[in-house]
Structure formats: structure tokens, C-alpha cells
Scaffold this motif. Structure first.
Motif, mmCIF file in Angstrom:
data_model
loop_
_atom_site.group_PDB
_atom_site.id
_atom_site.type_symbol
_atom_site.label_atom_id
_atom_site.label_comp_id
_atom_site.label_asym_id
_atom_site.label_seq_id
_atom_site.Cartn_x
_atom_site.Cartn_y
_atom_site.Cartn_z
ATOM 1 N N GLY A 111 0.801 -1.215 0.000
ATOM 2 C CA GLY A 111 0.000 0.000 0.000
ATOM 3 C C GLY A 111 0.831 1.260 0.000
ATOM 4 N N SER A 180 -5.131 1.110 -2.360
ATOM 5 C CA SER A 180 -4.870 1.976 -1.214
ATOM 6 C C SER A 180 -3.807 3.019 -1.527
ATOM 7 N N GLN A 183 -5.359 5.673 -4.159
ATOM 8 C CA GLN A 183 -6.304 6.606 -3.540
ATOM 9 C C GLN A 183 -5.604 7.820 -2.939
ATOM 10 N N ARG A 184 -4.317 7.692 -2.636
ATOM 11 C CA ARG A 184 -3.591 8.841 -2.084
ATOM 12 C C ARG A 184 -3.375 9.927 -3.126
#
Length: 341
Positions: A111, A180, A183-184
Motif C-alpha cells: 500500500g 490503497s 487513492q492517495r
């Protein structure tokens, strides 16, 4: 003999002292593209010429803590029929956030790895390969728009559940990572929005074939984690530095000197504390296989940032990269293969 051996170091230190007043405009550049859209919580990054990154064994070590991300990259490159021998685009590995002790190692590592492809020779062909070879599933919001996500690889084991996806940002850049990590891109701003990163990046040649970034303060705070470049060397850096960027432009042929740039930015106290460290670095470099007639290092200091430019032999460059806590790569390129800086 001892007195003669110290002369290069004394001369280097004197050069540093004299050049600290050099005007800032001599160092100013536009920000590298891989910084402009990178997540703000990237604490380390390594960006290089794609052909070199795809063939050099040491560069693959950067993905050792998240091999599924490397597998997803390989799958995409196979479908896109990328030829590493001729590709001159840029490949960037971002490491997001400092790993937290006690969390699941494999899932946490995956992630925190984000791969960026940019400036490839045929960006439209890359986008076509992405759309034609991989099923679309969901969307990712970037720059106020929704962009399709493509399924590259799913992992479902007792120890790891991962969803590797790819997305394009509409400017020819492709991002690959776990959901994950992707999404940042939409949730926390960019590296370019961080003042200290932007200030340091302005002193790095945006087209240098090899570039890197560290967030020293965050790494020093989380040194207990063993997931990022060798923290042993990072311990020598003072606190109060929020951005460290470097670039390397290899010589035009075997044995030719390399152009090196270093820029650091942070609090005034941190910059004041790093200046003696840079002086020691320049002195150490001058004592390693000095090149007769090589130009003196250029050093420039402001209240919140300090920069260094130097022409280095391969042995000197190896020493510098070790001091920065970076892998001891040999940044060799075939003559003429490096893009102009």
C-alpha cells in the motif's frame, strides 16, 4: 606528504565558503514532472530513465518489499510491448509514508509503493494497451475528474489481499499500485504543493536522467522501520530538513565525469546545521580520485535552502550516494542515450 594530502580538502572547504553567496537565479529550474503530481506523503522516491530502470538489477531492489507491485508493472509492460533497449521515458518509484510498527508487513508495504510512467515515446499506445488489455473496474478521482481504473492483478491469499490497478491522469502519465496507494493521489495534495519540496526541486535539473527525493524529517522520526533506503547514513543528517533532492547526469562515455546536483530545504535552523555537513561532503569528495582541472563545486545557501553542484568521477559519485543513504548504483548509460539536461 600529509600536508599535501589535505590541500584538496582545504581548497574544497574554501570553495564552499566563497560560493555560498552565489545568486539563486543560477540554480532555478521548473519542477520535474514526476514531482508535480506525486502524492504529498511520498517520503522517498527514485526516478530514472525507463530503459535503465527496467534492466538494472539494483533498481528492482526498490520493489523488493512489494514484489506484487513489480509483477503488476511487468504485466503492463508486456502488454504494452515496451522495449527497454530503446525506451527513453521516465519511471518513478514512490514510497508513501513511513511504515508503522506492528502492522501487517506485506499489505502495508504494497500500500506504500506507487509507480509512475511518464514521458514515454508513444503515450497514446500505452493508453491504448491499458484500455484494450485490462478490464475496467471503478474510477479514480484526480484533478477534479474521474478517470477509469484498470485491473492489472489481484492477489488473494491468507497472508495478503491486494488489488493492483492502473490509471491515467489525462496527461499521458500512468500510475500503477494497490488501490490503497492510488487513492492517495486524490486525497492528500501533491509534493509540488509542499513549499520546501518545491523550493529544493527548483534547484534540480528537471531533465537529469536520474533523480531522487527523501523527506529526512519523516524518515528520521520513523527510523525503527526497515523499509526505505539505508537509514544508517541518514542518521548523519540534522533535524529540521523537510526535503532532500538530488540528480545525476552521467558522463557522455566511459570514464567521463558526471554532473551531480543536491538541494535541501527546511527550517532555518535545519539549513544552518546542514551547511557544515555539506562542507565535509565536499572535502571528502575532493580527497577521492580528484580530477585535475575539474571545476570547483558550486554551493549556494539561502535562509531555508542550500544547494550543491559538482562534477564528479564515478568513485566520487559512489561516495556521495553512500552519504545520502542511497543504493550504490553505477549510473552508467550508453553514450548518447541520456536526455539532455
Amino acid at each position: 606528504m600529509r600536508r599535501l594530502a589535505h590541500r584538496p580538502m582545504l581548497a574544497a572547504a574554501a570553495a564552499v565558503a566563497c560560493l555560498c553567496l552565489a545568486p539563486a537565479c543560477r540554480f532555478r529550474h521548473p519542477l520535474p514532472g514526476w514531482i508535480q503530481d506525486a502524492p504529498a506523503d511520498s517520503v522517498a522516491a527514485f526516478s530514472g530513465q525507463a530503459g535503465w530502470m527496467l534492466t538494472h538489477a539494483n533498481s528492482q531492489d526498490l520493489l523488493a518489499r512489494a514484489p506484487e507491485a513489480g509483477q503488476a508493472l511487468d504485466l503492463f509492460l508486456q502488454k504494452a510491448r515496451i522495449n527497454p533497449a530503446t525506451e527513453t521515458g521516465r519511471l518513478t518509484f514512490h514510497f508513501l509514508g513511513v511504515p508503522q510498527p506492528g502492522r501487517a508487513g506485506a499489505a502495508q508495504g504494497l500500500g506504500q509503493v506507487l509507480i509512475q510512467l511518464d514521458q514515454f515515446q508513444h503515450p497514446k499506445a500505452l493508453l491504448a494497451a491499458l484500455a484494450n488489455a485490462f478490464p475496467q473496474e471503478g474510477q479514480l478521482r484526480m484533478d477534479g475528474r474521474e478517470w477509469p481504473l484498470y485491473v492489472i492483478l489481484d492477489v488473494d491469499t491468507p497472508k495478503l489481499q491486494a488489488h493492483l490497478r492502473a490509471a491515467s491522469d489525462g496527461r499521458g502519465r500512468i500510475w500503477i499500485g494497490d488501490l490503497s496507494a492510488l487513492q492517495r493521489l486524490a486525497s492528500r495534495g501533491t509534493l509540488a504543493s509542499r513549499p520546501d519540496v518545491a523550493a529544493a526541486a527548483a534547484w534540480i535539473s528537471p531533465r537529469a536522467p536520474f533523480q531522487g527525493y527523501l523527506q529526512p524529517e519523516a524518515l528520521l522520526t520513523g527510523l525503527a522501520a526497515k523499509a526505505l533506503p539505508d537509514q544508517g547514513a541518514l542518521r548523519d543528517l540534522p533535524r529540521g530538513l523537510d526535503a532532500l533532492l538530488w540528480s545525476v547526469t552521467p558522463g557522455s562515455g566511459p570514464g567521463q565525469p558526471n554532473r551531480f546536483e543536491l538541494a535541501l530545504a527546511g527550517s532555518p535552523e535545519g539549513v544552518a546545521r546542514i551547511t557544515p555537513w555539506i562542507q565535509r561532503l565536499v572535502a571528502a569528495v575532493a580527497a577521492v580520485q580528484p580530477t585535475p582541472g575539474a571545476p570547483a563545486p558550486e554551493v549556494m545557501q539561502e535562509k531555508r535552502r542550500v544547494g550543491l553542484r559538482a562534477t564528479l568521477t564515478d568513485a566520487q559519485l559512489k561516495l556521495v550516494m553512500e552519504k545520502l543513504g542511497q543504493p550504490a548504483f553505477s549510473f552508467s548509460l550508453s553514450p548518447g542515450s541520456a536526455p539532455a539536461a
